[in-house]
Design a protein around this motif. Structure first.
Motif, PDB file in Angstrom:
ATOM      1  N   GLN A   1       0.627  -1.393  -0.045  1.00  0.00           N
ATOM      2  CA  GLN A   1      -0.217  -0.255   0.208  1.00  0.00           C
ATOM      3  C   GLN A   1       0.791   1.198  -0.169  1.00  0.00           C
ATOM      4  OE1 GLN A   1      -2.828  -0.891   3.157  1.00  0.00           O
ATOM      5  NE2 GLN A   1      -4.499   1.646   1.862  1.00  0.00           N
ATOM      6  N   LEU A   2       2.109   0.828   0.462  1.00  0.00           N
ATOM      7  CA  LEU A   2       2.397   2.345   0.891  1.00  0.00           C
ATOM      8  C   LEU A   2       4.104   2.034  -0.768  1.00  0.00           C
ATOM      9  CD1 LEU A   2       3.279   2.870   4.499  1.00  0.00           C
ATOM     10  CD2 LEU A   2       2.467   4.226   3.659  1.00  0.00           C
TER      11      LEU A   2
ATOM     12  N   GLU B   1       0.829  -5.726   7.278  1.00  0.00           N
ATOM     13  CA  GLU B   1       0.924  -5.417   5.746  1.00  0.00           C
ATOM     14  C   GLU B   1       1.864  -5.701   4.571  1.00  0.00           C
ATOM     15  OE1 GLU B   1      -1.409  -2.278   4.776  1.00  0.00           O
ATOM     16  OE2 GLU B   1      -2.873  -2.051   6.871  1.00  0.00           O
ATOM     17  N   LEU B   2       3.038  -6.266   5.637  1.00  0.00           N
ATOM     18  CA  LEU B   2       4.444  -6.662   4.484  1.00  0.00           C
ATOM     19  C   LEU B   2       4.049  -7.970   4.184  1.00  0.00           C
ATOM     20  CD1 LEU B   2       6.846  -5.636   7.453  1.00  0.00           C
ATOM     21  CD2 LEU B   2       6.219  -4.135   5.656  1.00  0.00           C
ATOM     22  N   THR B   3       4.812  -7.950   2.784  1.00  0.00           N
ATOM     23  CA  THR B   3       4.827  -9.444   1.912  1.00  0.00           C
ATOM     24  C   THR B   3       6.358  -9.479   1.492  1.00  0.00           C
ATOM     25  OG1 THR B   3       4.564  -7.703   0.071  1.00  0.00           O
ATOM     26  CG2 THR B   3       2.605  -8.776   1.574  1.00  0.00           C
ATOM     27  N   THR B   4       6.942 -10.285   1.262  1.00  0.00           N
ATOM     28  CA  THR B   4       7.696 -10.835   0.970  1.00  0.00           C
ATOM     29  C   THR B   4       8.324 -10.895  -1.104  1.00  0.00           C
ATOM     30  OG1 THR B   4       8.931 -11.254   2.689  1.00  0.00           O
ATOM     31  CG2 THR B   4       9.994 -12.176   1.177  1.00  0.00           C
TER      32      THR B   4
ATOM     33  N   GLU C   1       3.264   9.626   7.405  1.00  0.00           N
ATOM     34  CA  GLU C   1       2.928  10.441   6.803  1.00  0.00           C
ATOM     35  C   GLU C   1       1.947  10.541   6.012  1.00  0.00           C
ATOM     36  OE1 GLU C   1       6.498  10.808   4.104  1.00  0.00           O
ATOM     37  OE2 GLU C   1       7.261  11.793   5.863  1.00  0.00           O
ATOM     38  N   ARG C   2       1.605   9.192   5.487  1.00  0.00           N
ATOM     39  CA  ARG C   2      -0.006   9.010   4.962  1.00  0.00           C
ATOM     40  C   ARG C   2      -1.194   9.427   5.247  1.00  0.00           C
ATOM     41  NH1 ARG C   2       0.674   5.663   0.100  1.00  0.00           N
ATOM     42  NH2 ARG C   2      -2.388   5.881   0.614  1.00  0.00           N
TER      43      ARG C   2
ATOM     44  N   GLN D   1       7.032   3.379   9.704  1.00  0.00           N
ATOM     45  CA  GLN D   1       6.534   4.232  10.628  1.00  0.00           C
ATOM     46  C   GLN D   1       5.987   5.790   9.710  1.00  0.00           C
ATOM     47  OE1 GLN D   1       8.415   3.929  14.042  1.00  0.00           O
ATOM     48  NE2 GLN D   1       7.944   1.160  14.521  1.00  0.00           N
ATOM     49  N   GLN D   2       7.783   6.006   9.498  1.00  0.00           N
ATOM     50  CA  GLN D   2       7.232   7.622   9.520  1.00  0.00           C
ATOM     51  C   GLN D   2       7.001   7.755   7.646  1.00  0.00           C
ATOM     52  OE1 GLN D   2       8.069  10.212  11.176  1.00  0.00           O
ATOM     53  NE2 GLN D   2       7.459  11.348   9.444  1.00  0.00           N
TER      54      GLN D   2
END
Length: 854
Positions: free
Chosen positions: A659-660, A804-807, A683-684, A678-679
């Motif tokens: 998403q980011l 929500e991390l993917t590899t 911001e989003r 995190q930063q």
């Protein structure tokens, strides 16, 4: 009152205050965290409540997961660590002041009961429950650092003499500014008040720093002292060093620093945690930190020295960050008196002024606090966008604050003359503050909320030591990893070439086997000394060992070195990874099993061309070489196998937040990636909430316009109704009077009926308008509720960004695998013989700490 709904990005500081009626209103004061990027100033006399306000602000920052560095010259901000979610008297008891209990004519236990009840009542009055204190404890790690003392976590200044790690030519101006500040701070420690341009002491030290830092070499105090006596530069300006600063005078300066270093009290400055701003802001796993620097115990010169070093380090850290409009971190200064004067130029002033001018672009907010409003450089404070002004007693204090405030308003393009700030400030009481924010339309008078932390007052050093006992133990456990590196083993003379070779263990020879010159041979370097190997074996045995001999053995193996390139054009990834693998030499024609190979944490250039030198009788001794790995042709076949194995098995794993659209860079640690993520999420989050509010603002403005119009219509309808009622009453009176006087007229009765109808119609119009107003108000409330739900959804979504991390794995092309070396490698092992109850036992310890292939 009821606390406002929890919403990240806004700080709940209190509630608006009605000065006219001297009472708190039900309107909470929510402060936008991003407004702190334009910095804040808090002024107020002793007892005004500014400590409670600032502690509350820092609590909100911690809940928003904003890290902070806090300079605490008086010891008040240490109260931030006195957080007791259960609010039990026994929690407060160790920290209550016995003198306060005595003044209240109570025992310490009774006074602790009183304070606990006071905190329960105070928090309940502001709608704050124990669960919020618990969330505060979990949101950040709170630590107290005590430079020059081991009461809290000690701080080492040696890292401040280390090269900044920036390209000198590209950042020359910034590095020279840091050199100037560091030099002036150091000279202040030896009571030399230097001018950076005219003082020969400052010029000499600055030249020494520039010489080493230009080459990216770290300095320490010993090197600095020796460099003062024998400068690494031979010319300063147009004169040689000895003419500009004679050797005898330089010796006196060197002696002054040597006396400082030799003093036992100075040793506490050389041990402890380094001044690494990144580590001060985040833990190793990326959790935000609030690092309090307690400096109440230091002398004035020591305070100036340390604060200057800290500010210079913050500046260097700031310049390495990417730009952002969201709040990234806070620098909080609890009392700037003496560090930011209007005319003098102490070493701390320049970095502080630079931060006020430049930190906004990097998301670093500065909060400066003082109870001495007169001796402050208000021209420098015109960069502050937020002013918290509390009760002021002296007229000259009020005049200086007004002067600074008007300067800040003018700097922001505002018109302060529309508000009588003088009158407002004169009416302020305890815990009541005037808030001027350049991002808002009007100033606000508010009362501060009850602090969740126990405001005990300044803590003493013994209390700080007790409070930090657990964390200090953790730091002590880490210290061996960051202390000076283990000295290399003493060089051993070359073995004599005459006389018989020493006897080795069975199956080992004193010389490597003779091979064809085309067979490449390398030696894996010895990284584990025999002393360390012996210690590890004793630790493994659980007792001291009576060591009889230690010998160095070399076992045959195969080393393969290659560069593997990974390319992903879509994500602009182009990374080259060097791989160095160690596999046991094959015993038969099946070849090397690369799946069982080990990855060596060194590069090709670290491989040696000869064996390690050891003492007489220690070898080295060499194992026998299998026939399957003793010719150049066999090594060529192994090289082809390695290329195939790397092509099929090498992968570059990328951690991605879809998403980011943020990717963990190949050279980026998990901690650094987590902080960057995190930063970006913050911001989003801020941008999404801004978009929501902007979208809703148009509808809300239309509804409020309709509401105002209907309220005007209602006023008109009610006036019309009242007028019609009066006309009806007058008409009815006239009709009754005519009847008494004998005048009977149907026309009068008709007029009365008509007025009655008009009165009824006016009443109906007013009621209809009220219903329309109620509908509009309901629509506004519904819209505000939808906006709140949407904002809460945005907040929770970005708060859980790490989930929500993917590899994604990238494989190389065959042409991207470049095998640099396949060679016979001799892998070192220590063979240790020791006495075990009259019997000789032997054991081996690998001389190189290996890691498994990932």
């Amino acid at each position: 009152m009821q606390a406002p709904p929890e919403r990240l990005g806004t700080f709940y500081l209190g509630a608006e205050y009605d000065l006219k009626n001297s009472e708190r209103t039900a309107t909470p004061l929510n402060y936008d965290a991003r407004d702190l990027t334009t910095h804040a100033v808090c002024v107020g006399m002793t007892g005004s409540g500014k400590t409670g306000l600032c502690i509350g602000l820092l609590e909100e920052a911690a809940l928003d997961k904003v890290p902070a560095i806090l300079v605490d010259p008086k010891g008040d901000i240490t109260n931030l660590l006195l957080q007791f979610p259960q609010l039990r008297p026994q929690d407060f008891r160790p920290w209550v002041n016995p003198d306060d209990a005595r003044r209240k004519d109570k025992s310490v236990d009774e006074y602790a009961d009183l304070i606990a009840q006071q905190w329960r009542d105070g928090l309940a009055d502001w709608g704050t429950g124990p669960d919020r204190i618990g969330r505060l404890q979990e949101a950040a790690e709170f630590s107290i650092y005590t430079p020059g003392s081991d009461a809290g976590i000690p701080v080492s200044i040696l890292s401040s003499l280390a090269a900044p790690g920036l390209d000198y030519d590209e950042h020359a101006e910034a590095i020279r500014e840091r050199i100037s500040g560091t030099v002036l701070a150091l000279l202040g420690l030896v009571d030399i008040q230097a001018d950076p341009i005219r003082s020969r002491e400052a010029i000499l030290l600055a030249s020494i720093f520039e010489h080493f830092w230009r080459q990216n070499q770290d300095l320490d105090l010993a090197t600095l002292i020796m460099s003062i006596q024998n400068p690494p530069v031979r010319q300063l300006g147009v004169f040689d060093v000895d003419t500009f600063y004679p050797e005898k005078d330089r010796f006196e300066l060197a002696m002054a620093f040597n006396s400082l270093v030799a003093a036992p009290t100075f040793q506490s400055w050389l041990a402890g945690e380094p001044l690494d701003v990144d580590q001060l802001l985040y833990t190793d796993d990326g959790k935000p930190r609030h690092s309090v620097f307690y400096i109440a115990h230091l002398s004035d010169s020591e305070r100036m020295f340390f604060v200057t070093l800290l500010l210079e380090n913050v500046l260097m850290w700031m310049r390495r960050q990417d730009g952002t409009t969201s709040l990234r971190a806070l620098l909080y200064f609890d009392e700037i008196f003496g560090f930011f004067p209007p005319t003098a130029e102490p070493p701390s002033k320049r970095p502080l002024l630079t931060l006020l001018k430049q930190a906004r672009a990097f998301g670093l907010g500065c909060v400066l606090v003082t109870q001495n409003p007169v001796d402050i450089d208000y021209k420098g404070l015109t960069n502050a966008g937020t002013w918290f002004i509390g009760k002021l007693q002296a007229e000259r204090d009020k005049a200086r604050v007004l002067e600074g405030l008007k300067g800040a308003i003018a700097q922001a393009g505002g018109q302060g003359e529309k508000v009588d700030y003088d009158a407002l400030i004169g009416q302020l009481g305890n815990r009541v503050f005037l808030l001027h924010n350049v991002h808002e339309d009007r100033p606000v008078v508010f009362q501060t909320r009850w602090a969740m932390s126990y405001l005990r007052g300044p803590l003493t050093r013994p209390q700080v030591s007790e409070l930090m006992q657990g964390q200090k133990a953790t730091v002590r456990g880490k210290e061996p990893d960051r202390t000076r590196p283990r000295p290399p083993a003493a060089a051993v003379p070359e073995k004599a070439t005459t006389g018989p070779a020493p006897a080795g263990p069975e199956g080992y020879l004193p010389n490597p086997p003779a091979l064809d010159p085309d067979v490449s041979q390398v030696f894996v370097p010895v990284k584990l000394s025999q002393q360390e190997a012996t210690r590890q074996l004793a630790q493994k045995a659980g007792r001291d060992l009576a060591v009889q001999s230690v010998q160095l053995l070399y076992e045959p193996a195969i080393v393969g070195g290659a560069d593997v390139r990974f390319v992903e054009p879509k994500r602009k990834i182009e990374e080259q990874v060097e791989k160095l693998l160690l596999a046991w030499a094959p015993q038969d024609v099946r070849g090397v099993t690369w799946d069982e190979a080990e990855a060596l944490p060194i590069s090709l250039r670290d491989l040696a061309r000869g064996p390690e030198r050891v003492g007489a009788g220690q070898g080295p001794f060499f194992g026998s070489l299998p026939e399957a790995a003793n010719s150049a042709r066999e090594l060529q076949n192994i090289q082809k196998d390695l290329a195939d194995w790397l092509y099929y098995n090498s992968r570059l794993s990328l951690t991605i937040h879809p998403q980011l659209d943020i990717i963990q860079r190949p050279d980026e640690t998990e901690r650094a990636f987590k902080i960057r993520l995190q930063q970006a999420a913050r911001e989003r989050r801020d941008a999404d909430i801004d978009a929501l509010e902007e979208k809703a603002a148009t509808r809300l403005d239309r509804l409020e316009d309709r509401l105002r119009k209907k309220e005007r219509d209602l006023a008109d309808d009610e006036a019309e109704h009242e007028a019609r009622k009066r006309e009806e009453l007058i008409g009815a009176g006239e009709t009754v009077l005519g009847l008494f006087m004998g005048r009977r007229s149907t026309r009068g009765i008709s007029r009365a009926a008509s007025k009655r109808r008009m009165t009824s119609k006016a009443k109906l119009d007013a009621e209809e308008t009220r219903e329309e107003i109620a509908d509009i108000q309901e629509e506004i409330a519904q819209l505000e509720g939808e906006l709140k739900e949407a904002a809460d959804e945005v907040t929770h979504r970005w708060e859980d960004a790490m989930n929500e991390l993917t590899t994604q794995e990238i494989k190389p092309r065959r042409s991207d695998v470049n095998v640099q070396l396949v060679a016979l490698a001799w892998s070192p092992t220590w063979l240790i013989s020791y006495d075990d109850g009259g019997r000789t036992r032997t054991d081996t310890i690998s001389a190189y700490p290996r890691q498994e292939l990932a």
